[in-house]
Design a protein around this motif. Sequence first.
Motif, PDB file in Angstrom:
ATOM      1  N   THR A   1       0.883  -1.275  -0.208  1.00 22.04           N
ATOM      2  CA  THR A   1       0.283   0.005   0.137  1.00 22.04           C
ATOM      3  C   THR A   1       0.838   0.910  -0.265  1.00 22.04           C
ATOM      4  O   THR A   1       1.761   1.394   0.465  1.00 22.04           O
ATOM      5  CB  THR A   1      -1.264   0.261   1.244  1.00 22.04           C
ATOM      6  OG1 THR A   1      -1.260   1.361   1.178  1.00 22.04           O
ATOM      7  CG2 THR A   1       0.261  -0.167   2.437  1.00 22.04           C
ATOM      8  N   THR A   2       0.324   1.993  -0.904  1.00 26.65           N
ATOM      9  CA  THR A   2       1.584   2.987  -1.173  1.00 26.65           C
ATOM     10  C   THR A   2       2.060   3.695  -0.013  1.00 26.65           C
ATOM     11  O   THR A   2       3.287   4.699  -0.138  1.00 26.65           O
ATOM     12  CB  THR A   2       0.725   4.569  -1.920  1.00 26.65           C
ATOM     13  OG1 THR A   2       0.533   3.166  -3.157  1.00 26.65           O
ATOM     14  CG2 THR A   2       1.475   5.142  -2.704  1.00 26.65           C
ATOM     15  N   HIS A   3       1.222   4.497   1.200  1.00 24.97           N
ATOM     16  CA  HIS A   3       0.914   5.567   1.830  1.00 24.97           C
ATOM     17  C   HIS A   3       1.059   4.693   3.896  1.00 24.97           C
ATOM     18  O   HIS A   3       1.301   5.325   4.195  1.00 24.97           O
ATOM     19  CB  HIS A   3       0.847   6.442   2.162  1.00 24.97           C
ATOM     20  CG  HIS A   3       1.329   7.318   1.133  1.00 24.97           C
ATOM     21  ND1 HIS A   3       2.392   8.032   0.310  1.00 24.97           N
ATOM     22  CD2 HIS A   3       0.324   8.203  -0.134  1.00 24.97           C
ATOM     23  CE1 HIS A   3       1.808   8.808  -0.242  1.00 24.97           C
ATOM     24  NE2 HIS A   3       1.519   8.577  -1.199  1.00 24.97           N
TER      25      HIS A   3
ATOM     26  N   LEU B   1       7.412   9.940   5.988  1.00 20.93           N
ATOM     27  CA  LEU B   1       5.938   9.992   5.600  1.00 20.93           C
ATOM     28  C   LEU B   1       5.910   9.722   6.780  1.00 20.93           C
ATOM     29  O   LEU B   1       6.761   9.948   8.313  1.00 20.93           O
ATOM     30  CB  LEU B   1       5.965   8.760   4.990  1.00 20.93           C
ATOM     31  CG  LEU B   1       6.570   7.992   4.061  1.00 20.93           C
ATOM     32  CD1 LEU B   1       5.841   6.193   4.065  1.00 20.93           C
ATOM     33  CD2 LEU B   1       5.715   7.938   3.227  1.00 20.93           C
ATOM     34  N   ASN B   2       4.946  10.931   7.485  1.00 25.15           N
ATOM     35  CA  ASN B   2       4.002  10.854   8.439  1.00 25.15           C
ATOM     36  C   ASN B   2       2.289  10.807   8.098  1.00 25.15           C
ATOM     37  O   ASN B   2       1.883  12.363   7.390  1.00 25.15           O
ATOM     38  CB  ASN B   2       4.303  11.925   9.337  1.00 25.15           C
ATOM     39  CG  ASN B   2       3.539  12.322  10.528  1.00 25.15           C
ATOM     40  OD1 ASN B   2       2.752  11.242  11.062  1.00 25.15           O
ATOM     41  ND2 ASN B   2       3.287  13.074  11.326  1.00 25.15           N
ATOM     42  N   THR B   3       2.034   9.782   7.015  1.00 20.80           N
ATOM     43  CA  THR B   3       0.928   9.456   7.221  1.00 20.80           C
ATOM     44  C   THR B   3      -0.079   8.015   7.601  1.00 20.80           C
ATOM     45  O   THR B   3      -0.034   7.633   8.805  1.00 20.80           O
ATOM     46  CB  THR B   3       0.818   8.293   5.882  1.00 20.80           C
ATOM     47  OG1 THR B   3       1.927   9.594   4.737  1.00 20.80           O
ATOM     48  CG2 THR B   3      -0.400   8.620   5.005  1.00 20.80           C
TER      49      THR B   3
ATOM     50  N   GLN C   1      -9.608   5.061   3.044  1.00 21.45           N
ATOM     51  CA  GLN C   1      -9.189   6.444   3.071  1.00 21.45           C
ATOM     52  C   GLN C   1      -7.836   7.169   3.372  1.00 21.45           C
ATOM     53  O   GLN C   1      -8.045   6.789   4.353  1.00 21.45           O
ATOM     54  CB  GLN C   1     -10.413   7.280   2.043  1.00 21.45           C
ATOM     55  CG  GLN C   1     -10.828   7.682   3.401  1.00 21.45           C
ATOM     56  CD  GLN C   1     -12.076   8.671   2.367  1.00 21.45           C
ATOM     57  OE1 GLN C   1     -12.239   9.916   3.402  1.00 21.45           O
ATOM     58  NE2 GLN C   1     -12.285   8.908   2.090  1.00 21.45           N
ATOM     59  N   ASP C   2      -7.001   7.585   3.088  1.00 19.75           N
ATOM     60  CA  ASP C   2      -6.292   8.283   3.911  1.00 19.75           C
ATOM     61  C   ASP C   2      -6.961   9.590   4.250  1.00 19.75           C
ATOM     62  O   ASP C   2      -7.565  10.237   4.122  1.00 19.75           O
ATOM     63  CB  ASP C   2      -5.412   9.531   2.921  1.00 19.75           C
ATOM     64  CG  ASP C   2      -3.594   8.452   2.608  1.00 19.75           C
ATOM     65  OD1 ASP C   2      -4.008   6.942   3.235  1.00 19.75           O
ATOM     66  OD2 ASP C   2      -3.402   8.400   1.861  1.00 19.75           O
ATOM     67  N   ILE C   3      -6.070   9.753   6.121  1.00 17.12           N
ATOM     68  CA  ILE C   3      -7.297  11.015   6.955  1.00 17.12           C
ATOM     69  C   ILE C   3      -5.685  12.049   6.474  1.00 17.12           C
ATOM     70  O   ILE C   3      -6.386  13.350   6.149  1.00 17.12           O
ATOM     71  CB  ILE C   3      -6.932  10.150   8.347  1.00 17.12           C
ATOM     72  CG1 ILE C   3      -7.834   9.138   8.598  1.00 17.12           C
ATOM     73  CG2 ILE C   3      -6.657  11.472   9.580  1.00 17.12           C
ATOM     74  CD1 ILE C   3      -7.853   8.759   9.963  1.00 17.12           C
ATOM     75  N   ASP C   4      -4.628  12.367   6.820  1.00 19.68           N
ATOM     76  CA  ASP C   4      -3.659  12.811   6.430  1.00 19.68           C
ATOM     77  C   ASP C   4      -2.794  12.197   5.943  1.00 19.68           C
ATOM     78  O   ASP C   4      -2.142  11.181   6.065  1.00 19.68           O
ATOM     79  CB  ASP C   4      -3.908  14.205   7.734  1.00 19.68           C
ATOM     80  CG  ASP C   4      -3.365  13.388   8.743  1.00 19.68           C
ATOM     81  OD1 ASP C   4      -1.699  13.310   8.575  1.00 19.68           O
ATOM     82  OD2 ASP C   4      -4.093  13.158   9.815  1.00 19.68           O
TER      83      ASP C   4
ATOM     84  N   LYS D   1      -2.010  11.910  -2.006  1.00 21.13           N
ATOM     85  CA  LYS D   1      -2.769  11.438  -0.436  1.00 21.13           C
ATOM     86  C   LYS D   1      -4.126  10.489  -1.435  1.00 21.13           C
ATOM     87  O   LYS D   1      -4.493  10.869  -1.942  1.00 21.13           O
ATOM     88  CB  LYS D   1      -3.556  12.656  -0.029  1.00 21.13           C
ATOM     89  CG  LYS D   1      -5.273  11.995   1.250  1.00 21.13           C
ATOM     90  CD  LYS D   1      -5.098  13.975   2.067  1.00 21.13           C
ATOM     91  CE  LYS D   1      -6.504  13.741   2.536  1.00 21.13           C
ATOM     92  NZ  LYS D   1      -6.663  14.890   3.341  1.00 21.13           N
ATOM     93  N   GLU D   2      -4.328   8.740  -1.012  1.00 20.79           N
ATOM     94  CA  GLU D   2      -5.410   8.221  -0.878  1.00 20.79           C
ATOM     95  C   GLU D   2      -7.034   8.637  -0.938  1.00 20.79           C
ATOM     96  O   GLU D   2      -7.462   8.965   0.594  1.00 20.79           O
ATOM     97  CB  GLU D   2      -5.465   6.847  -0.920  1.00 20.79           C
ATOM     98  CG  GLU D   2      -4.632   6.084  -1.106  1.00 20.79           C
ATOM     99  CD  GLU D   2      -4.858   4.748  -0.707  1.00 20.79           C
ATOM    100  OE1 GLU D   2      -3.911   4.043  -1.014  1.00 20.79           O
ATOM    101  OE2 GLU D   2      -5.915   4.405   0.143  1.00 20.79           O
ATOM    102  N   ASP D   3      -7.788   9.406  -1.974  1.00 24.31           N
ATOM    103  CA  ASP D   3      -9.328   9.576  -1.965  1.00 24.31           C
ATOM    104  C   ASP D   3      -9.429   7.798  -1.605  1.00 24.31           C
ATOM    105  O   ASP D   3     -10.341   8.727  -0.899  1.00 24.31           O
ATOM    106  CB  ASP D   3      -9.699   9.841  -3.049  1.00 24.31           C
ATOM    107  CG  ASP D   3      -8.709  11.389  -3.947  1.00 24.31           C
ATOM    108  OD1 ASP D   3      -8.827  12.349  -3.177  1.00 24.31           O
ATOM    109  OD2 ASP D   3      -8.149  11.201  -4.974  1.00 24.31           O
TER     110      ASP D   3
END
Length: 311
Positions: free
Chosen positions: A37-39, A264-266, A289-292, A298-300
């Motif tokens: 997963t990307t982040h 990273l800080n995801t 989905q990403d939160i921040d 950023k994943e939608d």
Amino acid sequence: MEIPTVTTFNPTTDNKTTRWSVKGILIAGGLTLSITTTHAAEITTDPGDYVPLPAGSNLGLLYLQHASRDSVYSNGDQLPGEAGLDTHIGLARFIHYLDIGGYTVNPQVILPFGKVDLTSPFGPLEPESSTGIGDPMIGATAWLVNNPDQQQWFGLSAFASIPFGQYDSHKGPVNVGENRWKGIFQAGYVTGLSDHFMLDLIGEYAVYGDNDDFFNTRLEQNDSQSLQAHLRYLISPQTHVALSYYHAFGGETTVGGVDQDDALNTNRWQATFSTFVQPTLQLQAQYGQDIDVENGFKEDQRFNLRLAKVF
């Protein structure tokens, strides 16, 4: 081939702009387009992954993942301009459970494949796409605690990612393979909170070899870490729902000796529904989905499907 300048930033020749120019290219491509997963993590766990099957069991899994992204962040700020990154990823995974000296161990192999699309590039970069087989992973988990009666499990995992996947130096980060070795280490603890609730806690530490052919230069990456948590509600012995949280940090990169300031800080959430449609066949569906995001796309939204067969 020189790394082109990203026109989002001011075209000067000082060291700061050079760093940001390279960083923009990396962020545009997503950098860590590993098949996990990307982040989130190098190996993203699912609810229940750290509860082992009995020794002698085999488990075959097929994962299908789609994720879309249309905003990019640098040091917590969204970058101007349009950008898009879509990933369509599959994983074939085989796991065998056995007993070694009284401990359950599950040697396994993971073969990724799929497609990566950079749909709205920055500056002079042309749209890029990559399709093929990714870097295979081999590894295992060993359970030091395996107590179903008390609903407690604790396992340690180690994996190696082998650079055999499809890779084109001129596409840089927009590749299915990564052209480097990786080592991934996890510790996972699972406990029952009640008759219906289960909590999974996983920590991950990843180390990276160098990619010595990244736009004809060298890409280095610092170690990265991830925390993963799953809260499961057992509707029945065959069906559960879960809410998961993933936090990834670290992993700053250096390209050609220039620090990219892109650690990273995801944070990301994900919901899961899983059920056995037959006694040995499980179907799982997920949305998240990403939160921040501090740095990167950023994943939608993310859709995951998983088919698991016990035999």
